[in-house]
Design a protein around this motif. Sequence first.
Motif, PDB file in Angstrom:
ATOM      1  N   GLY A  97     -17.515 -13.115  -4.196  1.00  0.00           N
ATOM      2  CA  GLY A  97     -16.838 -12.072  -3.359  1.00  0.00           C
ATOM      3  C   GLY A  97     -16.264 -12.392  -2.567  1.00  0.00           C
ATOM      4  N   ASP A  98     -15.931 -11.673  -1.257  1.00  0.00           N
ATOM      5  CA  ASP A  98     -15.426 -12.009  -0.193  1.00  0.00           C
ATOM      6  C   ASP A  98     -16.060 -11.302   0.946  1.00  0.00           C
ATOM      7  OD1 ASP A  98     -13.840 -12.323   2.052  1.00  0.00           O
ATOM      8  OD2 ASP A  98     -11.883 -12.148   1.058  1.00  0.00           O
ATOM      9  N   PRO A  99     -16.985 -12.210   1.934  1.00  0.00           N
ATOM     10  CA  PRO A  99     -17.557 -11.412   2.967  1.00  0.00           C
ATOM     11  C   PRO A  99     -16.833 -10.591   3.859  1.00  0.00           C
ATOM     12  CG  PRO A  99     -17.285 -13.713   3.341  1.00  0.00           C
ATOM     13  CD  PRO A  99     -16.671 -13.622   2.090  1.00  0.00           C
ATOM     14  N   ARG A 100     -15.539 -10.717   3.937  1.00  0.00           N
ATOM     15  CA  ARG A 100     -14.669  -9.818   4.864  1.00  0.00           C
ATOM     16  C   ARG A 100     -14.870  -8.386   4.439  1.00  0.00           C
ATOM     17  NH1 ARG A 100      -9.459 -13.200   5.061  1.00  0.00           N
ATOM     18  NH2 ARG A 100      -9.585 -12.988   2.883  1.00  0.00           N
ATOM     19  N   GLY A 101     -14.746  -8.306   2.979  1.00  0.00           N
ATOM     20  CA  GLY A 101     -14.953  -6.933   2.378  1.00  0.00           C
ATOM     21  C   GLY A 101     -13.417  -6.390   2.415  1.00  0.00           C
ATOM     22  N   GLN A 102     -13.433  -4.879   2.131  1.00  0.00           N
ATOM     23  CA  GLN A 102     -12.057  -4.509   1.791  1.00  0.00           C
ATOM     24  C   GLN A 102     -11.298  -4.361   3.273  1.00  0.00           C
ATOM     25  OE1 GLN A 102     -10.903  -3.281  -1.286  1.00  0.00           O
ATOM     26  NE2 GLN A 102     -13.027  -4.206  -2.214  1.00  0.00           N
ATOM     27  N   VAL A 103      -9.788  -4.305   2.900  1.00  0.00           N
ATOM     28  CA  VAL A 103      -9.102  -3.729   4.192  1.00  0.00           C
ATOM     29  C   VAL A 103      -9.295  -2.391   4.428  1.00  0.00           C
ATOM     30  CG1 VAL A 103      -6.611  -3.632   4.973  1.00  0.00           C
ATOM     31  CG2 VAL A 103      -7.537  -5.861   3.828  1.00  0.00           C
ATOM     32  N   VAL A 104      -9.510  -2.245   5.549  1.00  0.00           N
ATOM     33  CA  VAL A 104      -9.817  -0.599   5.721  1.00  0.00           C
ATOM     34  C   VAL A 104      -8.742  -0.023   6.845  1.00  0.00           C
ATOM     35  CG1 VAL A 104     -12.238  -0.518   5.389  1.00  0.00           C
ATOM     36  CG2 VAL A 104     -11.374  -1.146   7.487  1.00  0.00           C
ATOM     37  N   GLY A 105      -7.961  -0.908   7.091  1.00  0.00           N
ATOM     38  CA  GLY A 105      -7.016  -0.366   8.300  1.00  0.00           C
ATOM     39  C   GLY A 105      -5.753  -1.286   8.152  1.00  0.00           C
ATOM     40  N   ILE A 106      -4.509  -0.781   8.207  1.00  0.00           N
ATOM     41  CA  ILE A 106      -3.173  -1.665   8.208  1.00  0.00           C
ATOM     42  C   ILE A 106      -2.194  -0.982   9.118  1.00  0.00           C
ATOM     43  CG2 ILE A 106      -2.442  -0.297   6.209  1.00  0.00           C
ATOM     44  CD1 ILE A 106      -1.381  -3.156   5.297  1.00  0.00           C
ATOM     45  N   GLN A 107      -1.572  -1.913   9.950  1.00  0.00           N
ATOM     46  CA  GLN A 107      -0.685  -1.447  10.798  1.00  0.00           C
ATOM     47  C   GLN A 107       0.550  -2.203  10.803  1.00  0.00           C
ATOM     48  OE1 GLN A 107      -0.378   1.441  13.234  1.00  0.00           O
ATOM     49  NE2 GLN A 107       1.703   0.864  13.111  1.00  0.00           N
ATOM     50  N   GLU A 108       1.860  -1.887  10.528  1.00  0.00           N
ATOM     51  CA  GLU A 108       3.003  -2.551  10.562  1.00  0.00           C
ATOM     52  C   GLU A 108       3.801  -2.618  11.945  1.00  0.00           C
ATOM     53  OE1 GLU A 108       6.568  -1.090   8.494  1.00  0.00           O
ATOM     54  OE2 GLU A 108       7.415  -2.957   8.321  1.00  0.00           O
ATOM     55  N   ILE A 109       4.012  -3.792  12.662  1.00  0.00           N
ATOM     56  CA  ILE A 109       4.556  -3.903  13.823  1.00  0.00           C
ATOM     57  C   ILE A 109       5.859  -4.617  13.635  1.00  0.00           C
ATOM     58  CG2 ILE A 109       2.523  -3.504  15.251  1.00  0.00           C
ATOM     59  CD1 ILE A 109       2.140  -6.403  15.582  1.00  0.00           C
ATOM     60  N   LYS A 110       6.846  -4.364  14.898  1.00  0.00           N
ATOM     61  CA  LYS A 110       8.110  -5.127  14.819  1.00  0.00           C
ATOM     62  C   LYS A 110       8.011  -5.828  15.941  1.00  0.00           C
ATOM     63  CE  LYS A 110      10.438  -2.253  11.739  1.00  0.00           C
ATOM     64  NZ  LYS A 110      11.545  -1.021  11.514  1.00  0.00           N
ATOM     65  N   ARG A 111       8.311  -7.219  15.940  1.00  0.00           N
ATOM     66  CA  ARG A 111       8.568  -8.108  17.168  1.00  0.00           C
ATOM     67  C   ARG A 111       9.698  -8.827  16.910  1.00  0.00           C
ATOM     68  NH1 ARG A 111       5.561  -5.391  18.813  1.00  0.00           N
ATOM     69  NH2 ARG A 111       3.194  -5.503  19.846  1.00  0.00           N
ATOM     70  N   PRO A 112       9.996  -9.494  18.115  1.00  0.00           N
ATOM     71  CA  PRO A 112      11.443 -10.143  18.025  1.00  0.00           C
ATOM     72  C   PRO A 112      11.526 -11.487  17.047  1.00  0.00           C
ATOM     73  CG  PRO A 112      10.887 -10.129  20.178  1.00  0.00           C
ATOM     74  CD  PRO A 112       9.694  -9.585  19.327  1.00  0.00           C
ATOM     75  N   LEU A 113      10.254 -11.812  16.478  1.00  0.00           N
ATOM     76  CA  LEU A 113      10.292 -12.717  15.642  1.00  0.00           C
ATOM     77  C   LEU A 113      10.264 -12.230  14.132  1.00  0.00           C
ATOM     78  CD1 LEU A 113       7.303 -15.331  16.885  1.00  0.00           C
ATOM     79  CD2 LEU A 113       9.588 -15.756  16.811  1.00  0.00           C
ATOM     80  N   GLY A 114      10.159 -10.989  14.297  1.00  0.00           N
ATOM     81  CA  GLY A 114      10.424 -10.339  12.599  1.00  0.00           C
ATOM     82  C   GLY A 114       9.201  -9.345  12.773  1.00  0.00           C
ATOM     83  N   ARG A 115       8.970  -8.833  11.261  1.00  0.00           N
ATOM     84  CA  ARG A 115       8.051  -7.709  11.174  1.00  0.00           C
ATOM     85  C   ARG A 115       6.677  -8.373  10.855  1.00  0.00           C
ATOM     86  NH1 ARG A 115       9.082  -6.005   6.010  1.00  0.00           N
ATOM     87  NH2 ARG A 115       7.685  -4.288   6.253  1.00  0.00           N
ATOM     88  N   ALA A 116       5.611  -7.661  11.267  1.00  0.00           N
ATOM     89  CA  ALA A 116       4.261  -8.098  11.156  1.00  0.00           C
ATOM     90  C   ALA A 116       3.357  -7.081  10.460  1.00  0.00           C
ATOM     91  CB  ALA A 116       3.664  -8.692  12.192  1.00  0.00           C
ATOM     92  N   LEU A 117       2.373  -7.396   9.768  1.00  0.00           N
ATOM     93  CA  LEU A 117       1.142  -6.617   9.266  1.00  0.00           C
ATOM     94  C   LEU A 117      -0.094  -7.031  10.122  1.00  0.00           C
ATOM     95  CD1 LEU A 117       1.696  -5.953   5.553  1.00  0.00           C
ATOM     96  CD2 LEU A 117       2.123  -4.408   7.573  1.00  0.00           C
ATOM     97  N   VAL A 118      -0.819  -5.894  10.693  1.00  0.00           N
ATOM     98  CA  VAL A 118      -2.165  -6.152  11.075  1.00  0.00           C
ATOM     99  C   VAL A 118      -2.827  -5.408  10.286  1.00  0.00           C
ATOM    100  CG1 VAL A 118      -3.477  -6.039  13.361  1.00  0.00           C
ATOM    101  CG2 VAL A 118      -1.101  -6.480  13.399  1.00  0.00           C
ATOM    102  N   THR A 119      -4.074  -6.324   9.884  1.00  0.00           N
ATOM    103  CA  THR A 119      -4.949  -5.917   8.852  1.00  0.00           C
ATOM    104  C   THR A 119      -6.362  -5.850   9.651  1.00  0.00           C
ATOM    105  OG1 THR A 119      -5.428  -7.677   7.659  1.00  0.00           O
ATOM    106  CG2 THR A 119      -3.671  -6.113   6.668  1.00  0.00           C
TER     107      THR A 119
END
Lengths: 135, 95
Positions: A97-119
């Motif tokens: 298993g993975d001790p981090r568990g499931q991803v429970v939140g996700i957000q897309e953001i746009k920055r000068p370097l490109g797109r990013a996903l924060v989970t």
Amino acid sequence: MPDATTHAHIGSYRRGGRLPIHIRLITDPDECPTVDLWLNGTTLKKTFQLPRRTGQNFSLWKFLDGDVTDGNYVASIRYEHSAVQSTHYRYFKVSGGDPRGQVVGIQEIKRPLGRALVTINENGTVQIGYNPRVE
Amino acid sequence: MLVGFFELDDTAFGTLTTEDTPDATPVFYVHDVNEDNIVSSNGTCTLFDSGNLTNSYRWSFTVDNNYARGQVYSVTVRYEISAVVKQQHFTVNVV
């Protein structure tokens, strides 16, 4: 007189999953039961209280984080009723298993370097990845 | 009661609480359920979580090459309270 001790094998689980601990008591305990998770019955890994649900049902879906290493476990559930102690045992196995568990939140953001996903994961881990793509 | 599925070289174990303080530390015997008279292991229980629990014990044995995969084993824990013999039974699967 203590309640009769019960024993049950409750299955196999992975880190990042949830361990179901449930007990219905005949007598109302002085306080909510305490649960200890013992690896091989020798190494204490976690201690927590079992909250009351309804009536004399006490239960919790306990998140299995990185403290819970692979192996066979016994959960001892202890409580007192009028200062007389009762104990119940639940046996289970943890592997992988993975001790981090499931991803429970996700957000897309746009920055000068490109797109990013924060989970954010169940255990609170925050990750950021730039220029996500599907492979 | 079933306490688990153990692999070869694992330590099989279980825990129990006695009704009252036993006259002596409980002992245990392991039988292959298909060959009732064969005791594969035996031993003496040890105290379990004595800081929090009263009259709780742990039994354990190594699943060595005397055990076979696919077999079911019965563990009988035996003790006396005020000279009255008591027993508790557990089941172990070797996988």
